[in-house]
Design an enzyme around this catalytic site. Structure first.
Site: not given
Lengths: 66, 252
Positions: B97, B158, B184-185, B206
């Site tokens: 990644k 995050g 993300a987000g 995550a």
């Protein structure tokens, strides 16, 4: 001879190998990778690759992230 | 229904890709990964800490989850290429990644450095999954450069702000010939479902799980949301109408 391992100055016997540098941190070889002066040294070459004075050794592993 | 996600020729039954950052302990992470049903999970590469107890790699190995190293923390193509090569050596995978950030405040991906690194890594035989802004032009260029997927953000890493520009995500999906992974987000389950409804092939998250009050329960919610969003996308939603359309006969 003086080298840095993960940013910390270390004194190693003259002619010390990459494998010996790794041993100062861990006995494990799995999941570990090494770069010397910004170039990857493959695991199979650790025992045969001698370090030189002032070499910068980076020993990395996987951590939680991403 | 057989509906596997295929990236770089590899099949995955789960369309939820997990990150491992932010979990308070490996035990919490382990439970969350199990609940998520994920088959592909990211790790970062860092200097070996001799005092560290336990390893995220052991958790992934026990669960039979494929590891996807990232280049998080890199600011230049040069750093990212070296990190990818170290990860390949350490983890024996040529998947990466690719993540090259532009600054520490926003952690937004740097498109120039990312593209430069992607070209070099593809040439070096890597299966490259680049993290990018929600930019359809860049996504197309990275696909042409040989990337195995593109991973546009919904919002900054995050932030939990969800998908700030669903229109751009749809444009990326429409044009893409490789999997689109919303990365993300994501803040909560509805964000993950929306990503899939927009046509994304998978979601990577995550923080939304690892920093939730109950990570394992949120992981389960994300698993359901990704599956629900995928089913809704395949089912085909009804058109939006300005006025009502009766669902019962109007005459007695």
């Amino acid at each position: 001879m003086n080298v840095t391992i993960n940013g910390v100055a270390r004194e190693l016997p003259s002619g010390a190998t990459v494998a010996e540098a790794v041993k100062t941190l861990t006995e494990t070889r799995n999941g570990v990778a090494v770069a010397v002066n910004g170039e990857v040294v493959s695991r199979g070459a650790w025992d045969s690759t001698a370090l030189a004075d002032a070499d910068a050794v980076e020993v990395l592993t996987a951590v939680q992230g991403g | 229904m057989d509906d596997d996600l295929i990236i770089g020729g590899e099949k995955f039954a789960s369309r939820l890709i997990m990150g491992t950052g932010g979990a308070p302990s490996l035990e919490v992470l382990d439970a969350a990964l199990a609940a998520s049903g994920t088959e592909l999970t990211t790790v970062a590469m860092r200097r070996l800490d001799p005092s560290a107890r336990g390893s995220v790699l052991d958790v992934l190995r026990r669960r039979g989850i494929r590891v996807l190293p990232n280049t998080a923390g890199c600011f230049t193509a040069q750093e990212a290429v070296l990190t990818a090569r170290l990860a390949r050596e350490a983890l024996e995978t040529d998947w990466v990644k690719l993540e090259v950030i532009s600054d520490e405040r926003t952690l937004l991906p740097d498109p120039i450095e990312t593209f430069d690194a992607a070209e070099r890594l593809v040439a070096d035989g890597f299966t490259v999954l680049p993290y990018i802004g929600d930019d359809p032009a860049l996504a197309r260029r990275l696909e042409q450069a040989g990337c195995a997927a593109v991973m546009p953000l919904g919002a900054p890493i995050g932030s939990g702000l969800g998908i700030r520009n669903p229109h751009n995500i749809e444009l990326i999906v429409e044009a893409a010939g490789v999997p689109v992974i919303l990365d993300a987000g994501i803040g909560t389950a509805s964000d993950a479902a929306l990503a899939m409804e927009l046509g994304c092939d998978a979601v990577l998250l995550a923080t939304a799980v690892t920093r939730a009050q109950r990570p394992d329960l949120m992981a389960q919610a994300m698993r359901s949301a990704v599956a629900a969003g995928r089913a809704a996308r395949l089912a085909g939603r009804i058109p939006r109408r300005r006025y009502a359309e009766a669902s019962s006969p109007m005459t007695p």
